[in-house]
Enzyme design. Structure first.
Site, PDB file in Angstrom:
ATOM      1  N   ARG A   9       0.841  -1.203   0.000  1.00 25.28           N
ATOM      2  CA  ARG A   9       0.000   0.000   0.000  1.00 25.28           C
ATOM      3  C   ARG A   9       0.873   1.249   0.000  1.00 25.28           C
ATOM      4  O   ARG A   9       1.839   1.334   0.775  1.00 25.28           O
ATOM      5  CB  ARG A   9      -0.880   0.034   1.251  1.00 25.28           C
ATOM      6  N   ASP A  10       0.533   2.211  -0.847  1.00 31.11           N
ATOM      7  CA  ASP A  10       1.255   3.479  -0.861  1.00 31.11           C
ATOM      8  C   ASP A  10       0.979   4.221   0.445  1.00 31.11           C
ATOM      9  O   ASP A  10      -0.152   4.275   0.923  1.00 31.11           O
ATOM     10  CB  ASP A  10       0.826   4.322  -2.067  1.00 31.11           C
ATOM     11  N   ILE A  11       2.032   4.803   1.008  1.00 36.26           N
ATOM     12  CA  ILE A  11       1.925   5.476   2.308  1.00 36.26           C
ATOM     13  C   ILE A  11       1.129   6.783   2.201  1.00 36.26           C
ATOM     14  O   ILE A  11       0.592   7.270   3.187  1.00 36.26           O
ATOM     15  CB  ILE A  11       3.344   5.738   2.880  1.00 36.26           C
ATOM     16  N   VAL A  27      11.086   8.187  -5.947  1.00 37.02           N
ATOM     17  CA  VAL A  27      11.838   6.994  -5.528  1.00 37.02           C
ATOM     18  C   VAL A  27      12.459   6.371  -6.775  1.00 37.02           C
ATOM     19  O   VAL A  27      11.749   6.086  -7.762  1.00 37.02           O
ATOM     20  CB  VAL A  27      10.929   5.974  -4.804  1.00 37.02           C
ATOM     21  N   HIS A  58       9.068   1.335 -10.373  1.00 34.30           N
ATOM     22  CA  HIS A  58       7.825   0.923  -9.712  1.00 34.30           C
ATOM     23  C   HIS A  58       6.624   1.290 -10.553  1.00 34.30           C
ATOM     24  O   HIS A  58       6.648   2.259 -11.315  1.00 34.30           O
ATOM     25  CB  HIS A  58       7.710   1.551  -8.321  1.00 34.30           C
ATOM     26  N   MET A  59       5.573   0.519 -10.353  1.00 35.82           N
ATOM     27  CA  MET A  59       4.317   0.762 -11.044  1.00 35.82           C
ATOM     28  C   MET A  59       3.250   1.044 -10.000  1.00 35.82           C
ATOM     29  O   MET A  59       3.091   0.284  -9.046  1.00 35.82           O
ATOM     30  CB  MET A  59       3.946  -0.471 -11.879  1.00 35.82           C
ATOM     31  N   HIS A  60       2.527   2.143 -10.185  1.00 37.00           N
ATOM     32  CA  HIS A  60       1.409   2.466  -9.294  1.00 37.00           C
ATOM     33  C   HIS A  60       0.148   1.776  -9.829  1.00 37.00           C
ATOM     34  O   HIS A  60      -0.117   1.818 -11.036  1.00 37.00           O
ATOM     35  CB  HIS A  60       1.143   3.975  -9.287  1.00 37.00           C
ATOM     36  N   ASN A 109       5.956   6.727 -13.171  1.00 33.82           N
ATOM     37  CA  ASN A 109       6.493   8.084 -13.231  1.00 33.82           C
ATOM     38  C   ASN A 109       7.982   8.020 -13.559  1.00 33.82           C
ATOM     39  O   ASN A 109       8.701   7.186 -13.024  1.00 33.82           O
ATOM     40  CB  ASN A 109       6.314   8.789 -11.883  1.00 33.82           C
TER      41      ASN A 109
END
Ligand code: AMP
Length: 118
Positions: free
Chosen positions: A33-35, A101, A105-107, A92
């Site tokens: 989970r994204d913070i 970061v 990574h993939m959201h 991004n």
């Protein structure tokens, strides 16, 4: 990767040096989970190990990894119940995209109506 910083936050999450709410893991990837969520459901999916820092570093040798990353994201979206109403996958790259970061990574974003992409 030459400019990979092994002290970046995702490297620390991978080493369990800082906590995360993991929702998925396999041999190659973990997702948590994204913070600071940008959507009702916001998960970050990352490769294990020393990943490319971002899209700019990708080469032909990353083709299979990227394909698997995307398939893993669809699996996670399904497991999180996002399949019916839809979701968005985001990568991004660089300052204009707000990348903070530098571990690829993939959201995975969903769980409610998302705003326009641009
Ligand atoms: P980006 O802006 O594409 O580089 O995305 C980095 C994401 O990592 C942001 O959405 C942050 O909220 C998220 N993030 C930073 N630190 C943590 C953490 N400790 N646990 C979970 N997500 C984090």
């Amino acid at each position: 990767m030459s400019d990979y910083d092994s002290e970046n936050v995702f490297a620390k999450i991978l080493r369990d040096e800082i906590p995360s709410l993991r929702v998925y893991e396999d041999d190659e990837f973990i997702a948590f989970r994204d913070i600071d969520p940008s959507a009702p459901t916001h998960v970050v999916l990352i490769p294990r190990g020393e990943a490319p820092t971002g899209l700019d570093q990708l080469t032909e040798s990353d083709t299979t990894m990227l394909g698997k990353l995307t398939i893993a994201a669809t699996k996670i979206a399904r497991e999180l119940g996002l399949e019916t109403d839809g979701y968005r996958l985001v990568l991004n790259n660089g300052p204009d995209a707000g990348q903070t970061v530098f571990h690829l990574h993939m959201h995975i974003l969903g769980g409610g109506r998302l705003g326009p992409v641009a």
